[in-house]
Design an enzyme around this catalytic site. Structure first.
Site, PDB file in Angstrom:
ATOM      1  N   GLU A 106      -1.895  -2.330  -6.273  1.00 17.69           N
ATOM      2  CA  GLU A 106      -2.488  -1.115  -6.840  1.00 17.69           C
ATOM      3  C   GLU A 106      -1.372  -0.199  -7.339  1.00 17.69           C
ATOM      4  OE1 GLU A 106      -5.337   0.915  -4.272  1.00 17.69           O
ATOM      5  OE2 GLU A 106      -4.133   2.715  -4.560  1.00 17.69           O
ATOM      6  N   GLY A 144      -7.286   1.942  -2.243  1.00 20.61           N
ATOM      7  CA  GLY A 144      -7.550   0.514  -2.407  1.00 20.61           C
ATOM      8  C   GLY A 144      -7.461  -0.273  -1.119  1.00 20.61           C
ATOM      9  N   GLY A 162       0.797  -1.229   0.000  1.00 21.11           N
ATOM     10  CA  GLY A 162       0.000   0.000   0.000  1.00 21.11           C
ATOM     11  C   GLY A 162       0.824   1.270   0.000  1.00 21.11           C
ATOM     12  N   GLY A 172       2.165   4.878   1.672  1.00 21.30           N
ATOM     13  CA  GLY A 172       2.602   5.375   2.979  1.00 21.30           C
ATOM     14  C   GLY A 172       3.983   4.847   3.323  1.00 21.30           C
ATOM     15  N   GLY A 173       4.594   5.454   4.362  1.00 20.89           N
ATOM     16  CA  GLY A 173       5.987   5.177   4.703  1.00 20.89           C
ATOM     17  C   GLY A 173       6.267   3.739   5.108  1.00 20.89           C
ATOM     18  N   ILE A 174       5.377   3.136   5.887  1.00 21.76           N
ATOM     19  CA  ILE A 174       5.712   1.818   6.445  1.00 21.76           C
ATOM     20  C   ILE A 174       5.603   0.697   5.405  1.00 21.76           C
ATOM     21  CG2 ILE A 174       5.194   0.137   8.258  1.00 21.76           C
ATOM     22  CD1 ILE A 174       4.408   2.567   9.971  1.00 21.76           C
TER      23      ILE A 174
END
Ligand code: COA
Length: 432
Positions: free
Chosen positions: A239, A337, A216, A218-220
């Site tokens: 995605e 998503g 996904g 984002g940073g992590i």
């Protein structure tokens, strides 16, 4: 000159002329992220005072264009499918409206006319000898909008890769085109600190060799892939195609050999990363870019065994409800998503839906594990869908567990400074 080359020459014009296909009251659909066409949006910005009631709908705009000026919003206004850094301030001040939807369903909303799509503005690769352009950077909802729109206006840029998949448009479908040659915007991988490493370590332990991955935004999630480079026979059905996935391919960890559908192929719906990533996409037989109703469809993605979906959130309540897209009532990003892939992983044989979240925000002053979500929070992943929640303190597995069990597992992975207070709250709420 071929007939395709003749059509190309006839339709070629300046960006300022190309935007004249827009009429007052139109909605212009623009692809996600770097799929946006900078020359066309700059021309629209310059001419914005000549239009009335025009809307621009997009996920994750990358550049800040002058049409975002609140003073001229009655001429041209942004309507967000998903906020980014450039549209978030306007969204939080109520100047930019938003359209709630699962990313996978935006094409259907467009086809049904519930999300208008009068004109499409998109960046495109150079045309091939058969008259096709590749919309490789973001076919997402754009392919559906092309079916519906009165006019498709493209910006041809030699830096856009010609990728495979269902992401092509023919010159006969194009109303007008302009050319540009600026580099495609690059988005680097985030800094990885001990917190990200700790969370990523727990995630990596849950992912077996042969798993298919969705990584996904984002940073992590990006940090997680760095800990997967030694895995074997991984597949990708995702995605967003980012540089993290490229690293896994380069390390030999991804070969897509154990996927049940699209065997041998990495599947994605938009790309966001470095120039190297965009070059990797060019005529790569191991990669296909597909519309989001294909890439994010929970039934299709979940047809792959061992689908592991890794996504981020901002706040989790005692039942496991995840507020991943707003801070209280203030919009931050969008559903994207996340729910699509949580459901896909839940359907997949051996799959796991993993949500990652640092235990605190704002320098350890706020717990992100909370008794109830902050009033107004937009719920992204529901209590019935959520499965694994991971913080730097460990793993809480929630699916199939009772409210009492969920509450205890989540408090066990909250920051130690907040655990006593959370236990006291749980008692008051009848959850302990
Ligand atoms: C949740 C999401 C926004 C995470 O992005 P991120 O950049 O890693 O987010 P962060 O955890 O750093 O939080 C963003 C900001 O909100 C703040 N924040 C986060 N949670 C908070 C909370 N509970 N209370 C107060 N502030 C909070 C952070 O401190 C940070 O602020 P800063 O930029 O001033 O440091 C992103 O994953 C998202 O949009 N998810 C939904 C869509 C999705 O998952 N799609 C998946 C398919 S790609």
């Amino acid at each position: 000159m071929s007939t395709y080359a003749q059509q190309y020459a006839q339709k070629l014009c300046s960006a300022a002329d190309a935007i004249r296909h827009v009429r007052n009251g139109d909605t212009i659909v623009v692809p996600t992220g770097v799929g946006e066409p900078p020359a066309l949006l700059t021309a629209l910005s310059e001419a914005r005072r000549e239009f009335e009631g025009v809307q621009v709908s997009q996920i994750l705009p990358v550049r800040k264009y002058d049409y975002l000026d609140p003073e001229t919003a009655h001429h041209v206004r942004h309507r967000a499918y998903f906020f980014s850094g450039v549209t978030r301030p306007g969204g939080q001040q109520g100047l930019i409206d938003f359209l709630p939807a699962y990313f996978s369903e935006i094409p259907q909303l467009i086809r049904r006319g519930q999300f208008p799509a009068d004109v499409v503005f998109t960046i495109a690769s150079p045309m091939d000898e058969h008259g096709y352009f590749s919309l490789s950077l973001a076919p997402d909802y754009t392919m559906a909008a092309i079916e519906k729109a009165r006019a498709v206006v493209i910006e041809v840029n030699p830096n856009v890769p010609f990728a495979n998949g269902d992401c092509h448009i023919h010159i006969s479908q194009v109303a007008a085109l302009c050319e540009s040659s600026d580099a495609i915007a690059e988005v680097g991988l985030p800094e990885i600190g001990p917190l990200q490493e700790a969370i990523a370590g727990y995630v990596a332990e849950l992912i077996p060799d042969g798993a298919t991955l969705q990584i996904g935004y984002g940073g992590i999630p990006d940090a997680v892939v760095m800990q997967l480079v030694h895995k074997k026979d991984l597949g990708v059905h995702t995605e967003m195609l980012g540089d993290g996935i490229l690293k896994l391919v380069e390390a030999g960890a991804v070969n897509n050999s154990r996927k049940n559908i699209n065997k041998g192929k990495t599947i994605a719906t938009f790309a966001l990363g470095s120039k190297k990533l965009y070059q990797f996409m060019h005529r790569n037989p191991g990669l296909e870019m597909h519309p989001v109703n294909i890439a994010n469809d929970p039934y299709l993605a979940g047809a792959n065994d061992n689908l592991h979906a890794i996504n981020a959130t901002m706040q989790v309540d005692f039942l496991g409800q995840c507020g991943s897209e707003s801070l209280g009532h203030l919009p931050y990003s969008g559903t994207g998503g996340q729910a699509d892939f949580v459901r896909a992983a839940n359907r997949s044989n051996g799959g796991k839906a993993i949500i990652v979240v640092p235990s605190t925000a704002k320098g350890d002053t706020i717990s992100r594990i909370v008794p109830t979500l902050t009033p107004g929070t937009h719920v992204t992943t529901s209590k019935n869908d959520v499965d694994y929640i991971i913080t730097e303190y460990g793993v809480a597995q929630l699916r199939g567990k009772s409210a009492h069990q969920r509450c205890a597992s989540l408090i066990a992975i909250a920051h130690p400074n907040f655990r006593d207070e959370l236990r006291a709250q749980a008692k008051k709420m009848g959850l302990a």
